[in-house]
Design an enzyme around this catalytic site. Sequence first.
Site, PDB file in Angstrom:
ATOM      1  N   SER A 130       0.802  -1.491  -0.350  1.00 23.43           N
ATOM      2  CA  SER A 130       0.180  -0.168   0.075  1.00 23.43           C
ATOM      3  C   SER A 130       0.731   1.221   0.141  1.00 23.43           C
ATOM      4  O   SER A 130       1.769   1.220   0.445  1.00 23.43           O
ATOM      5  CB  SER A 130      -1.002   0.297   1.001  1.00 23.43           C
ATOM      6  OG  SER A 130      -1.351  -1.119   1.613  1.00 23.43           O
ATOM      7  N   GLU A 245      -2.379 -14.608   1.576  1.00 20.21           N
ATOM      8  CA  GLU A 245      -2.602 -13.912   2.835  1.00 20.21           C
ATOM      9  C   GLU A 245      -3.614 -14.621   3.270  1.00 20.21           C
ATOM     10  O   GLU A 245      -4.453 -14.565   4.228  1.00 20.21           O
ATOM     11  CB  GLU A 245      -2.488 -12.329   2.622  1.00 20.21           C
ATOM     12  CG  GLU A 245      -3.177 -12.216   3.779  1.00 20.21           C
ATOM     13  CD  GLU A 245      -2.985 -10.329   3.500  1.00 20.21           C
ATOM     14  OE1 GLU A 245      -2.802 -10.109   2.390  1.00 20.21           O
ATOM     15  OE2 GLU A 245      -2.198  -9.923   4.562  1.00 20.21           O
TER      16      GLU A 245
END
Length: 385
Positions: A130, A245
């Site tokens: 991010s 994930e």
Amino acid sequence: MDLTPSPREEAYRDEVRAWLEANVPEPYEGGHTIDDPGFVAYLRSWQKKLAEGGFLGITWPKEYGGQGLGPIEQSIFNEEAARVTAPSVIGHVGVALIGPTIAMVGTPEQKERFLSKLLYCEEIWAQGFSEPNAGSDLGSLACRAVRDGEDFIVNGQKTWTSYAQVSDWIFLLVRTDPDAHKYKGITCLLVDMKSPGVSVRPLRMMSGDSVFNEVFFSDVRVPVANVLGEINGGWTVAITALMHERMNLGGAIPVELSQLLAKVIDLARQRGLTDDPVVRQKLAQATLELEVFKRTSARAMSTVGKGQAPGPEGSILKLFWSNYNQCLVQTALEIAGPYGQQMAGNFGELVYQYLRSRGNSIEAGTNEVLKNTIANRVLGLPKSY
Ligand SMILES: Cc1cc2nc3c(=O)[nH]c(=O)nc-3n(C[C@H](O)[C@H](O)[C@H](O)COP(=O)(O)OP(=O)(O)OC[C@H]3O[C@@H](n4cnc5c(N)ncnc54)[C@H](O)[C@@H]3O)c2cc1C
């Protein structure tokens, strides 16, 4: 379907139980946050012990330091770890998403160099995806890497990077071809956090600690040998990591949720609320949903156990988990009543968990984005955007 455990599975459960009873450390006495160096050292030592005992990377292939076992053994371990309130794994970003991705797409040298150190907690990893202007729309990332001989030179910023302040390496997405389509000019680099030009600034969360950070890169040199996958092929690597994930939530999360549910039931007993019909219904519903979550996780893990890449179904687990955790800690605070305002003492951890849980529906994909993924990639509905 016959769910009766086989004699081999029973024997594995006995082995796990005996090992955990002999090795689980006493609960840590200080602050339970990443800001407490003593707690970090405690968790590092626990992860090393788990790996040495053969109980981390249970489903990883043996050649990478794993045990080469299946999802059933992983589920058995999870249940037993929950039973004895085992501490969490500090290197879970590495174990859950970075390690499996390196194992799938890394070069033999990268696998040799990184996987075992990651499992044994000799090196902790952060996920550098991010940026201030690229979260859900990760394809807009701007952190730039320019080739200079046998190195890339990286300049830019990442944000919300969990554990960066204690990490040795970062799995970094950078833009290497600004002229290509936004998903085609991205590369994944494995970057040493001690490289000159890397700086970390912790961000304080409303829970009071600094789980995540801003990370800045100023003329950081990264060898081309540390490209994971193809140059400009980082988008596929990133998606593989994200799927791992979400799918790997099926490994650690049922343990944490089982422990939390047991604590909440205990709290209801302490507060004399086990006769309260509303509390009883909420706890019964939470118990039922946890069973559904465990079965769904086991099914998802069995796909990966058959050697298949994790699919978008992991988004269902992630969405379910964030809603479940937020609801359960909310119930816990309702049961705690006025004590639920205490930031320290017996109820401090509960209040911490409540505040920390607000981020669950944002981290690892927001609820809205996951619903889009499920609609489009699991149910085959048209894209919404
Ligand atoms: C506790 C925590 C830990 C984190 N750890 C890491 C980490 O280690 N590494 C890392 O790289 N990142 C990490 N993140 C960042 C996380 O991945 C991003 O916050 C997340 O992807 C959302 O991006 P954003 O914050 O830019 O919000 P935005 O993408 O700007 O979203 C803002 C709002 O718009 C909605 N929205 C956006 N796009 C759509 C759409 N197409 N359809 C419908 N709604 C939409 C979102 O659901 C959200 O409600 C972490 C975040 C948290 C909270």
